[in-house]
Scaffold this motif. Structure first.
Motif, PDB file in Angstrom:
ATOM      1  N   LEU A  46       0.832   4.861  -1.123  1.00  0.00           N
ATOM      2  CA  LEU A  46       1.453   5.820  -1.766  1.00  0.00           C
ATOM      3  C   LEU A  46       2.744   6.358  -1.307  1.00  0.00           C
ATOM      4  O   LEU A  46       3.690   6.457  -2.595  1.00  0.00           O
ATOM      5  CB  LEU A  46       0.417   7.251  -1.245  1.00  0.00           C
ATOM      6  N   LEU A  47       3.519   6.285  -0.233  1.00  0.00           N
ATOM      7  CA  LEU A  47       4.903   6.302  -0.074  1.00  0.00           C
ATOM      8  C   LEU A  47       5.873   5.047  -0.831  1.00  0.00           C
ATOM      9  O   LEU A  47       6.806   5.513  -1.352  1.00  0.00           O
ATOM     10  CB  LEU A  47       5.224   6.182   1.529  1.00  0.00           C
ATOM     11  N   GLU A  48       5.052   4.065  -0.790  1.00  0.00           N
ATOM     12  CA  GLU A  48       5.884   3.035  -1.538  1.00  0.00           C
ATOM     13  C   GLU A  48       5.799   3.169  -2.953  1.00  0.00           C
ATOM     14  O   GLU A  48       6.685   2.830  -3.514  1.00  0.00           O
ATOM     15  CB  GLU A  48       4.806   1.460  -1.119  1.00  0.00           C
ATOM     16  N   MET A  49       4.653   3.529  -3.719  1.00  0.00           N
ATOM     17  CA  MET A  49       4.673   4.023  -4.875  1.00  0.00           C
ATOM     18  C   MET A  49       5.666   5.176  -5.155  1.00  0.00           C
ATOM     19  O   MET A  49       6.374   5.067  -6.234  1.00  0.00           O
ATOM     20  CB  MET A  49       3.321   4.704  -5.565  1.00  0.00           C
ATOM     21  N   LEU A  50       5.876   6.006  -4.487  1.00  0.00           N
ATOM     22  CA  LEU A  50       6.824   7.109  -4.543  1.00  0.00           C
ATOM     23  C   LEU A  50       8.060   6.755  -4.548  1.00  0.00           C
ATOM     24  O   LEU A  50       9.211   7.182  -5.105  1.00  0.00           O
ATOM     25  CB  LEU A  50       6.466   8.339  -3.634  1.00  0.00           C
ATOM     26  N   ALA A  51       8.471   5.863  -3.585  1.00  0.00           N
ATOM     27  CA  ALA A  51       9.831   5.566  -3.151  1.00  0.00           C
ATOM     28  C   ALA A  51      10.291   4.157  -3.857  1.00  0.00           C
ATOM     29  O   ALA A  51      11.289   3.458  -3.391  1.00  0.00           O
ATOM     30  CB  ALA A  51      10.075   5.466  -1.656  1.00  0.00           C
ATOM     31  N   GLU A  52       9.454   3.845  -4.864  1.00  0.00           N
ATOM     32  CA  GLU A  52       9.717   2.074  -5.115  1.00  0.00           C
ATOM     33  C   GLU A  52      11.231   2.146  -5.934  1.00  0.00           C
ATOM     34  O   GLU A  52      11.705   1.049  -5.499  1.00  0.00           O
ATOM     35  CB  GLU A  52       8.593   2.033  -6.314  1.00  0.00           C
ATOM     36  N   PRO A  53      11.771   3.071  -6.680  1.00  0.00           N
ATOM     37  CA  PRO A  53      13.062   2.861  -7.153  1.00  0.00           C
ATOM     38  C   PRO A  53      13.983   2.705  -5.725  1.00  0.00           C
ATOM     39  O   PRO A  53      15.138   1.954  -6.032  1.00  0.00           O
ATOM     40  CB  PRO A  53      13.457   4.009  -7.702  1.00  0.00           C
ATOM     41  N   LEU A  54      13.842   3.368  -4.729  1.00  0.00           N
ATOM     42  CA  LEU A  54      14.871   3.155  -3.537  1.00  0.00           C
ATOM     43  C   LEU A  54      14.420   1.900  -2.950  1.00  0.00           C
ATOM     44  O   LEU A  54      15.586   1.318  -2.282  1.00  0.00           O
ATOM     45  CB  LEU A  54      14.513   4.579  -2.627  1.00  0.00           C
ATOM     46  N   LEU A  55      13.209   1.726  -2.544  1.00  0.00           N
ATOM     47  CA  LEU A  55      12.850   0.265  -2.020  1.00  0.00           C
ATOM     48  C   LEU A  55      13.402  -0.968  -2.520  1.00  0.00           C
ATOM     49  O   LEU A  55      13.460  -2.052  -1.859  1.00  0.00           O
ATOM     50  CB  LEU A  55      11.360   0.150  -1.654  1.00  0.00           C
ATOM     51  N   TYR A  56      13.481  -0.916  -3.720  1.00  0.00           N
ATOM     52  CA  TYR A  56      14.037  -2.005  -4.671  1.00  0.00           C
ATOM     53  C   TYR A  56      15.364  -2.303  -4.135  1.00  0.00           C
ATOM     54  O   TYR A  56      15.664  -3.556  -3.950  1.00  0.00           O
ATOM     55  CB  TYR A  56      14.107  -1.731  -6.295  1.00  0.00           C
ATOM     56  N   TRP A  57      16.172  -1.350  -3.736  1.00  0.00           N
ATOM     57  CA  TRP A  57      17.698  -1.693  -3.198  1.00  0.00           C
ATOM     58  C   TRP A  57      17.536  -2.081  -1.734  1.00  0.00           C
ATOM     59  O   TRP A  57      18.496  -2.465  -1.294  1.00  0.00           O
ATOM     60  CB  TRP A  57      18.438  -0.610  -3.600  1.00  0.00           C
ATOM     61  N   ILE A  58      16.475  -2.093  -0.928  1.00  0.00           N
ATOM     62  CA  ILE A  58      16.314  -2.522   0.501  1.00  0.00           C
ATOM     63  C   ILE A  58      15.731  -3.895   0.469  1.00  0.00           C
ATOM     64  O   ILE A  58      14.657  -3.846   0.342  1.00  0.00           O
ATOM     65  CB  ILE A  58      15.494  -1.551   1.155  1.00  0.00           C
ATOM     66  N   VAL A  64       9.455  -6.412   6.432  1.00  0.00           N
ATOM     67  CA  VAL A  64       9.208  -5.399   7.389  1.00  0.00           C
ATOM     68  C   VAL A  64       7.846  -4.811   7.230  1.00  0.00           C
ATOM     69  O   VAL A  64       6.841  -4.740   8.204  1.00  0.00           O
ATOM     70  CB  VAL A  64      10.193  -4.280   7.549  1.00  0.00           C
ATOM     71  N   LYS A  65       7.571  -4.704   5.839  1.00  0.00           N
ATOM     72  CA  LYS A  65       6.265  -4.131   5.549  1.00  0.00           C
ATOM     73  C   LYS A  65       5.103  -5.093   6.024  1.00  0.00           C
ATOM     74  O   LYS A  65       4.051  -4.662   6.730  1.00  0.00           O
ATOM     75  CB  LYS A  65       5.975  -3.846   4.306  1.00  0.00           C
ATOM     76  N   LEU A  66       5.352  -6.308   5.918  1.00  0.00           N
ATOM     77  CA  LEU A  66       4.507  -7.596   6.099  1.00  0.00           C
ATOM     78  C   LEU A  66       4.099  -7.383   7.661  1.00  0.00           C
ATOM     79  O   LEU A  66       3.029  -7.468   8.093  1.00  0.00           O
ATOM     80  CB  LEU A  66       4.892  -8.759   5.790  1.00  0.00           C
ATOM     81  N   LEU A  67       5.240  -7.304   8.374  1.00  0.00           N
ATOM     82  CA  LEU A  67       5.199  -7.371   9.798  1.00  0.00           C
ATOM     83  C   LEU A  67       4.390  -6.228  10.411  1.00  0.00           C
ATOM     84  O   LEU A  67       3.743  -6.068  11.366  1.00  0.00           O
ATOM     85  CB  LEU A  67       6.653  -7.581  10.671  1.00  0.00           C
ATOM     86  N   PHE A  68       4.777  -4.992   9.680  1.00  0.00           N
ATOM     87  CA  PHE A  68       4.157  -3.786  10.339  1.00  0.00           C
ATOM     88  C   PHE A  68       2.457  -3.757   9.805  1.00  0.00           C
ATOM     89  O   PHE A  68       1.843  -3.348  10.770  1.00  0.00           O
ATOM     90  CB  PHE A  68       4.690  -2.501   9.484  1.00  0.00           C
ATOM     91  N   VAL A  69       2.282  -4.334   8.458  1.00  0.00           N
ATOM     92  CA  VAL A  69       0.882  -4.422   8.401  1.00  0.00           C
ATOM     93  C   VAL A  69       0.066  -5.271   8.994  1.00  0.00           C
ATOM     94  O   VAL A  69      -1.142  -5.065   9.742  1.00  0.00           O
ATOM     95  CB  VAL A  69       0.577  -4.525   6.742  1.00  0.00           C
TER      96      VAL A  69
END
Length: 132
Positions: A46-58, A64-69
């Protein structure tokens, strides 16, 4: 990298299979791990869907998500259970203490004891139902 990336990208499918196996096992400890995982994974999605435009630039977001999951999923770490115990359950008990359910006593320690009692009753009932 093709085969390993395909496996990693389908980690949620493997987690789904492991969740079904946990539900069918006699132990309820693994059920809590997988339910915690799905709650946290849903929140991340849910957070990823909301922050997708911002995460595109990171650029490091996906590694990091892969390691966290992986930390959440792997039974050696039990990350999902850890986060649920330290963050989610703590926030729920604060919420329930502030807004007690109708029919239950006031807030504070009594509400926290009610939450703990509810959890124990739920586990005992689940174990009893599974035995039958």
């Amino acid at each position: 990298m093709g085969k390993s990336w395909a496996l990693v990208s389908h980690l949620h499918t493997i987690a789904g299979y492991a969740s079904v196996c946990a539900m069918e096992s006699p132990s309820k400890v693994d059920d809590e791990q997988w339910l915690s995982y799905w709650i946290i994974y849903s929140f991340i999605t849910l957070l990823e869907m909301l922050a997708e435009p911002l995460l595109y630039w990171i650029p490091v977001w996906y590694p990091v998500k892969l390691l966290f999951v992986a930390w959440l999923v792997l039974p050696q770490f039990k990350g999902a259970s850890f986060i649920y115990e330290k963050l989610v359950r703590e926030q729920l008990s604060k919420y329930r203490a502030r807004y007690p359910r109708k029919g239950k006593g006031g807030g504070g320690a009594a509400a926290a004891a009610d939450v703990d009692d509810d959890h124990k009753v739920h586990i005992a009932k689940a174990e009893h139902d599974h035995v039958q």
